[in-house]
Design a protein around this motif. Structure first.
Motif, PDB file in Angstrom:
ATOM      1  N   MET A 134       0.852  -1.194   0.000  1.00 54.26           N
ATOM      2  CA  MET A 134       0.000   0.000   0.000  1.00 54.26           C
ATOM      3  C   MET A 134       0.881   1.234   0.000  1.00 54.26           C
ATOM      4  N   MET A 135       0.500   2.228  -0.793  1.00 55.81           N
ATOM      5  CA  MET A 135       1.290   3.446  -0.908  1.00 55.81           C
ATOM      6  C   MET A 135       0.413   4.668  -0.675  1.00 55.81           C
ATOM      7  N   SER A 136       1.029   5.723  -0.132  1.00 57.03           N
ATOM      8  CA  SER A 136       0.368   6.998   0.074  1.00 57.03           C
ATOM      9  C   SER A 136       0.915   7.991  -0.933  1.00 57.03           C
ATOM     10  N   SER A 137       0.023   8.785  -1.546  1.00 56.17           N
ATOM     11  CA  SER A 137       0.478   9.693  -2.585  1.00 56.17           C
ATOM     12  C   SER A 137      -0.441  10.906  -2.685  1.00 56.17           C
ATOM     13  N   ARG A 138      -0.024  11.859  -3.540  1.00 59.91           N
ATOM     14  CA  ARG A 138      -0.846  13.029  -3.839  1.00 59.91           C
ATOM     15  C   ARG A 138      -0.837  13.256  -5.340  1.00 59.91           C
ATOM     16  N   LEU A 139      -1.973  13.749  -5.856  1.00 61.31           N
ATOM     17  CA  LEU A 139      -2.097  14.032  -7.284  1.00 61.31           C
ATOM     18  C   LEU A 139      -3.076  15.183  -7.463  1.00 61.31           C
ATOM     19  N   ASN A 140      -2.617  16.247  -8.112  1.00 64.13           N
ATOM     20  CA  ASN A 140      -3.478  17.402  -8.394  1.00 64.13           C
ATOM     21  C   ASN A 140      -4.177  17.936  -7.147  1.00 64.13           C
ATOM     22  N   GLY A 141      -3.454  17.934  -6.038  1.00 63.61           N
ATOM     23  CA  GLY A 141      -4.004  18.457  -4.799  1.00 63.61           C
ATOM     24  C   GLY A 141      -4.785  17.469  -3.963  1.00 63.61           C
ATOM     25  N   PHE A 142      -4.974  16.258  -4.456  1.00 61.90           N
ATOM     26  CA  PHE A 142      -5.702  15.223  -3.722  1.00 61.90           C
ATOM     27  C   PHE A 142      -4.726  14.243  -3.079  1.00 61.90           C
ATOM     28  N   GLN A 144      -1.585  -0.275  -5.332  1.00 63.14           N
ATOM     29  CA  GLN A 144      -0.534  -0.559  -6.310  1.00 63.14           C
ATOM     30  C   GLN A 144      -0.046   0.781  -6.894  1.00 63.14           C
ATOM     31  N   PRO A 145       1.212   0.824  -7.338  1.00 64.95           N
ATOM     32  CA  PRO A 145       1.747   2.095  -7.854  1.00 64.95           C
ATOM     33  C   PRO A 145       1.069   2.561  -9.135  1.00 64.95           C
ATOM     34  N   HIS A 146       0.598   1.617  -9.953  1.00 65.46           N
ATOM     35  CA  HIS A 146      -0.073   1.976 -11.201  1.00 65.46           C
ATOM     36  C   HIS A 146      -1.282   1.063 -11.384  1.00 65.46           C
ATOM     37  N   PRO A 147      -2.457   1.633 -11.676  1.00 62.77           N
ATOM     38  CA  PRO A 147      -3.640   0.791 -11.863  1.00 62.77           C
ATOM     39  C   PRO A 147      -3.530  -0.063 -13.115  1.00 62.77           C
ATOM     40  N   ASP A 148      -4.036  -1.274 -13.017  1.00 61.21           N
ATOM     41  CA  ASP A 148      -4.079  -2.189 -14.153  1.00 61.21           C
ATOM     42  C   ASP A 148      -5.339  -1.868 -14.967  1.00 61.21           C
ATOM     43  N   PRO A 149      -5.199  -1.465 -16.221  1.00 56.69           N
ATOM     44  CA  PRO A 149      -6.387  -1.082 -17.009  1.00 56.69           C
ATOM     45  C   PRO A 149      -7.356  -2.234 -17.245  1.00 56.69           C
ATOM     46  N   LYS A 150      -6.921  -3.469 -17.013  1.00 60.71           N
ATOM     47  CA  LYS A 150      -7.788  -4.616 -17.214  1.00 60.71           C
ATOM     48  C   LYS A 150      -8.614  -4.955 -15.972  1.00 60.71           C
ATOM     49  N   ARG A 151      -8.340  -4.275 -14.879  1.00 57.86           N
ATOM     50  CA  ARG A 151      -9.035  -4.547 -13.616  1.00 57.86           C
ATOM     51  C   ARG A 151     -10.065  -3.459 -13.297  1.00 57.86           C
ATOM     52  N   LYS A 152     -11.060  -3.836 -12.512  1.00 53.43           N
ATOM     53  CA  LYS A 152     -11.938  -2.841 -11.922  1.00 53.43           C
ATOM     54  C   LYS A 152     -11.186  -2.087 -10.828  1.00 53.43           C
ATOM     55  N   THR A 153     -11.594  -0.834 -10.615  1.00 51.01           N
ATOM     56  CA  THR A 153     -10.975   0.008  -9.589  1.00 51.01           C
ATOM     57  C   THR A 153     -11.974   0.304  -8.487  1.00 51.01           C
ATOM     58  N   LEU A 154     -11.678  -0.157  -7.292  1.00 51.20           N
ATOM     59  CA  LEU A 154     -12.485   0.172  -6.126  1.00 51.20           C
ATOM     60  C   LEU A 154     -12.019   1.514  -5.586  1.00 51.20           C
ATOM     61  N   LEU A 155     -12.913   2.496  -5.578  1.00 48.70           N
ATOM     62  CA  LEU A 155     -12.601   3.831  -5.078  1.00 48.70           C
ATOM     63  C   LEU A 155     -13.373   4.039  -3.771  1.00 48.70           C
ATOM     64  N   PHE A 156     -12.656   4.076  -2.669  1.00 48.63           N
ATOM     65  CA  PHE A 156     -13.268   4.144  -1.345  1.00 48.63           C
ATOM     66  C   PHE A 156     -13.380   5.595  -0.885  1.00 48.63           C
ATOM     67  N   ILE A 157     -14.570   5.958  -0.367  1.00 49.35           N
ATOM     68  CA  ILE A 157     -14.869   7.335   0.042  1.00 49.35           C
ATOM     69  C   ILE A 157     -15.283   7.319   1.515  1.00 49.35           C
ATOM     70  N   HIS A 158     -14.547   8.064   2.317  1.00 52.99           N
ATOM     71  CA  HIS A 158     -14.719   8.024   3.772  1.00 52.99           C
ATOM     72  C   HIS A 158     -15.940   8.801   4.243  1.00 52.99           C
ATOM     73  N   GLY A 159     -16.218   8.659   5.535  1.00 55.33           N
ATOM     74  CA  GLY A 159     -17.345   9.343   6.156  1.00 55.33           C
ATOM     75  C   GLY A 159     -16.965  10.687   6.742  1.00 55.33           C
ATOM     76  N   ASN A 174      -7.782  -2.944  -8.613  1.00 57.84           N
ATOM     77  CA  ASN A 174      -7.130  -1.683  -8.295  1.00 57.84           C
ATOM     78  C   ASN A 174      -7.865  -1.101  -7.087  1.00 57.84           C
ATOM     79  N   THR A 175      -7.135  -0.648  -6.090  1.00 58.84           N
ATOM     80  CA  THR A 175      -7.773  -0.108  -4.890  1.00 58.84           C
ATOM     81  C   THR A 175      -7.212   1.280  -4.581  1.00 58.84           C
ATOM     82  N   VAL A 176      -8.120   2.221  -4.358  1.00 52.88           N
ATOM     83  CA  VAL A 176      -7.751   3.604  -4.056  1.00 52.88           C
ATOM     84  C   VAL A 176      -8.710   4.135  -2.996  1.00 52.88           C
ATOM     85  N   ALA A 177      -8.167   4.803  -1.981  1.00 56.66           N
ATOM     86  CA  ALA A 177      -8.987   5.491  -0.981  1.00 56.66           C
ATOM     87  C   ALA A 177      -8.617   6.968  -1.004  1.00 56.66           C
TER      88      ALA A 177
END
Length: 252
Positions: free
Chosen positions: A1-9, A15-30, A50-53
């Motif tokens: 698991m890695m922590s990062s920032r992109l465009n202010g987010f 994973q460091p790079h999403p696999d275009p063949k996989r679904k991406t789970l995008l988790f949104i906190h409370g 692909n997992t991203v929070a």
């Protein structure tokens, strides 16, 4: 698991790079939380998806300002998605994050064929006493919240420490988020949703009781519901293996 920032987010990724063949789970906190709430999902589901929070604007590592409505939060999520180029996004939101997912499904149906709603409702009213507690004595609010929403057998020191790390330290985010939740109401629009939806509810959830999940499951045409036994409002942290298994089965 890695922590990062992109465009202010700020975000966590499995994973460091999403696999275009996989679904991406995008988790949104409370409300008043951040991406660390989803550590067990970002790491635990990374072998299959692909997992991203995401940190919402003004939370943790994401730049502000804070969003003052669920609609603004949904727009911010879309901005992050467009800037990161994530493939085949399946949004998963808890509580306020679930409200954001509902807003996305209603406003951008073609972008989200599948979605996951966890411990949330179509209306997220906040008791005035809770909002005042967050505004006037945030430390006491946080301590009371843990004992209120986590069932006694689950109240371990380890869970308390993890929740503290996943919770914003100042009360600005809590007050703004809870105010946005209180104004959120898409009850009448649920039959419009055409996405395939998994509703995850927790047996012991006091904040968003089972009847909230049942209403979502009944009113959304293509929805199914699973109940996580023995857990409260923070079931992704209280019982991460069961929570993750329900997601993996749904997306299989």
């Amino acid at each position: 698991m890695m922590s990062s920032r992109l465009n202010g987010f700020g975000f966590l990724a499995g994973q460091p790079h999403p696999d275009p063949k996989r679904k991406t789970l995008l988790f949104i906190h409370g409300a008043a939380q951040n991406s660390r709430f989803w550590e067990a999902q970002v790491s635990g589901l990374a072998p299959e998806f692909n997992t991203v929070a995401l940190d919402l604007p003004g939370h943790c590592r994401s730049q502000g300002p804070l969003c003052t409505s669920v609609e603004e939060m949904a727009s911010a999520v879309l901005e992050f998605m467009d800037g990161s180029g994530l493939p085949s996004v399946v949004p998963c939101g808890l509580s306020m994050g679930g409200g954001i997912v509902l807003q996305l499904l209603l406003d951008h149906p073609s972008r989200f064929p599948e979605a996951i709603l966890a411990n949330t409702g179509a209306r997220l009213r906040v008791l005035p006493d809770i909002l005042e507690a967050a505004r006037s004595n945030y430390d006491a609010y946080q301590k009371a919240l843990f004992h209120f929403v986590v069932p006694e057998p689950r109240r371990t020191p380890e869970l308390k420490d993890a929740l503290d790390m996943a919770t914003e330290t100042g009360n600005a985010a809590a007050v703004t988020d809870l105010t946005a939740c209180d104004a959120f109401d898409v009850m009448d629009r649920l039959p419009e949703i055409r996405s395939r939806v998994l509703v995850l509810a927790a047996e012991k959830d006091i904040s968003t009781p089972l009847k909230y999940g049942r209403l979502l499951s009944d009113k959304i045409p293509d929805a199914s519901m699973k109940v996580i036994q023995g857990c409260g409002h923070f079931s992704p942290m209280e019982s991460p293996e069961e929570f993750n298994n329900h997601i993996a089965t749904f997306l299989a």
